[in-house]
Enzyme design. Structure first.
Site, PDB file in Angstrom:
ATOM      1  N   LYS A  52      -6.143 -18.633  19.709  1.00 40.02           N
ATOM      2  CA  LYS A  52      -4.824 -19.277  19.751  1.00 40.02           C
ATOM      3  C   LYS A  52      -4.935 -20.751  19.330  1.00 40.02           C
ATOM      4  CE  LYS A  52      -3.158 -15.995  23.185  1.00 40.02           C
ATOM      5  NZ  LYS A  52      -2.836 -15.645  24.572  1.00 40.02           N
ATOM      6  N   GLN A  96      -3.199 -18.142  30.424  1.00 41.45           N
ATOM      7  CA  GLN A  96      -3.852 -16.903  30.025  1.00 41.45           C
ATOM      8  C   GLN A  96      -4.070 -15.999  31.231  1.00 41.45           C
ATOM      9  OE1 GLN A  96      -4.337 -16.128  26.814  1.00 41.45           O
ATOM     10  NE2 GLN A  96      -5.212 -14.138  27.267  1.00 41.45           N
ATOM     11  N   ASP A 119       5.248 -17.343  26.019  1.00 45.66           N
ATOM     12  CA  ASP A 119       4.726 -15.979  26.175  1.00 45.66           C
ATOM     13  C   ASP A 119       5.862 -15.004  26.485  1.00 45.66           C
ATOM     14  OD1 ASP A 119       2.054 -15.364  25.750  1.00 45.66           O
ATOM     15  OD2 ASP A 119       1.399 -16.239  27.655  1.00 45.66           O
TER      16      ASP A 119
HETATM   17  N1  GUN Z   1      -3.492 -11.619  28.580  1.00 50.25           N
HETATM   18  C1  GUN Z   1      -3.404 -10.561  27.745  1.00 50.25           C
HETATM   19  N2  GUN Z   1      -2.421 -10.746  26.845  1.00 50.25           N
HETATM   20  C2  GUN Z   1      -1.872 -11.952  27.115  1.00 50.25           C
HETATM   21  C3  GUN Z   1      -0.813 -12.711  26.521  1.00 50.25           C
HETATM   22  O1  GUN Z   1      -0.160 -12.303  25.561  1.00 50.25           O
HETATM   23  N3  GUN Z   1      -0.565 -13.917  27.105  1.00 50.25           N
HETATM   24  C4  GUN Z   1      -1.266 -14.374  28.168  1.00 50.25           C
HETATM   25  N4  GUN Z   1      -0.925 -15.558  28.655  1.00 50.25           N
HETATM   26  N5  GUN Z   1      -2.237 -13.699  28.733  1.00 50.25           N
HETATM   27  C5  GUN Z   1      -2.542 -12.499  28.203  1.00 50.25           C
END
Ligand code: GUN
Length: 291
Positions: A52, A96, A119
């Site tokens: 990211k 995350q 998100d």
């Molecule tokens: N863990 C697995 N997929 C995601 C996501 O799209 N965003 C976040 N913040 N954590 C995750």
């Protein structure tokens, strides 16, 4: 059979975003700024967050990574979220997941300002999405919608079977594909661990969304000829022949499913890279809404 190349598509979309950011910079407008909070040392989470941050650098966004040990208390994490909510330089941020067991994920998600929730996990954004209102869409389902759209895959009137009912993939995907929109207008069956004769349900699908987290679970005998197969699974399985000691496989047994499918996503290089692209698009949107 055609491969839906998520890696290539994500590069194309990121290049489009980069061009837009170049314009923003030339006009001396607000450069989008994403922050990511990473708790602990889960290798998959570290790898996703790295990707990211790298993607932010590629498109020209500002990015901030906040890394904390897994011993952080829930109160300390909530303080970090409060600061990010109030920090006017940050357009959007993510925490995350998964979080260490002693931290309540729901409490954390509820603490995020919905206007910065790129998100799309906050119930305000989830609720807006469910009602077809403008909202930040959750990254993985949003990435899948982009794949369907850019590969001109017809969804209207199709029968879509979603396998897995998580809050971040299966449930929002089932809502988005049943909305009156394009992509959308599907008849959706949302299946899960209590579904009876899951194989028979999947076999009825024109579009299969596999999001259960079980390696190679969906095999060719469960796939109708000509079906579109979208594999959300990213499972690490031991592989002594690899330097890393593992390899990534999806929830779909690729070789047998590919014999039946009209379109199929590979793992890696399918849905995974598209989720990062979605996050960038949501951050761009957040930075535009702020001004
Ligand atoms: N863990 C697995 N997929 C995601 C996501 O799209 N965003 C976040 N913040 N954590 C995750």
């Amino acid at each position: 059979m055609k491969i839906i190349d998520g890696k290539e598509l994500s590069e194309i979309i990121k290049t489009e975003i980069k061009a837009e950011v170049d314009g923003i910079r030339a006009r001396k407008e607000n450069i989008p700024h994403l922050a990511a909070v990473l708790i602990g040392d889960n290798p998959a989470s570290r790898s996703y967050v790295r990707s990211k941050v790298r993607s932010c650098e590629f498109v020209g966004f500002e990015s901030t990574l906040i890394q904390k040990d897994s011993s952080i208390s829930e109160a300390e994490l909530l303080d970090i979220i409060r600061e990010l909510n109030e920090n006017e330089d940050i357009d959007g941020f993510i925490v995350q997941l998964p979080l260490p067991k002693h931290i309540d994920e729901t409490k954390v998600i509820l603490a995020i300002d919905p206007a910065k929730d790129v998100d799309g996990f906050h119930p305000i954004n989830f609720g807006k999405m469910a009602q077809g209102l403008d909202a930040y869409l959750p990254a993985t389902p949003f990435g899948i919608l982009q794949m369907l759209e850019r590969y001109h895959i017809e969804t209207s009137g199709k029968h879509c079977v979603v396998v897995g009912r998580s809050n971040i993939v299966g449930t929002p995907m089932s809502i988005l594909l049943s909305r009156k929109a394009n992509p959308g207008n599907c008849t959706v069956t949302l299946t899960h661990s209590r579904t009876k004769d899951l194989g028979a349900e999947i076999l009825r699908a024109d579009i299969i969304i596999a999001a259960i987290g079980i390696p190679n679970f969906i095999t060719g005998d469960m796939v109708k000829k000509g079906a579109v197969v979208i594999d959300v699974g990213i499972n690490r399985i031991d592989d002594a022949s690899r330097k890393s000691g593992y390899r990534l496989v999806g929830d779909v047994d690729f070789d047998s499913a590919a014999e039946k499918a009209s379109f199929i996503t590979p793992v890696p290089g399918g849905v995974g890279p598209m989720t990062v692209t979605s996050l960038l698009l949501n951050t761009l949107k957040a930075s535009k809404l702020k001004v």
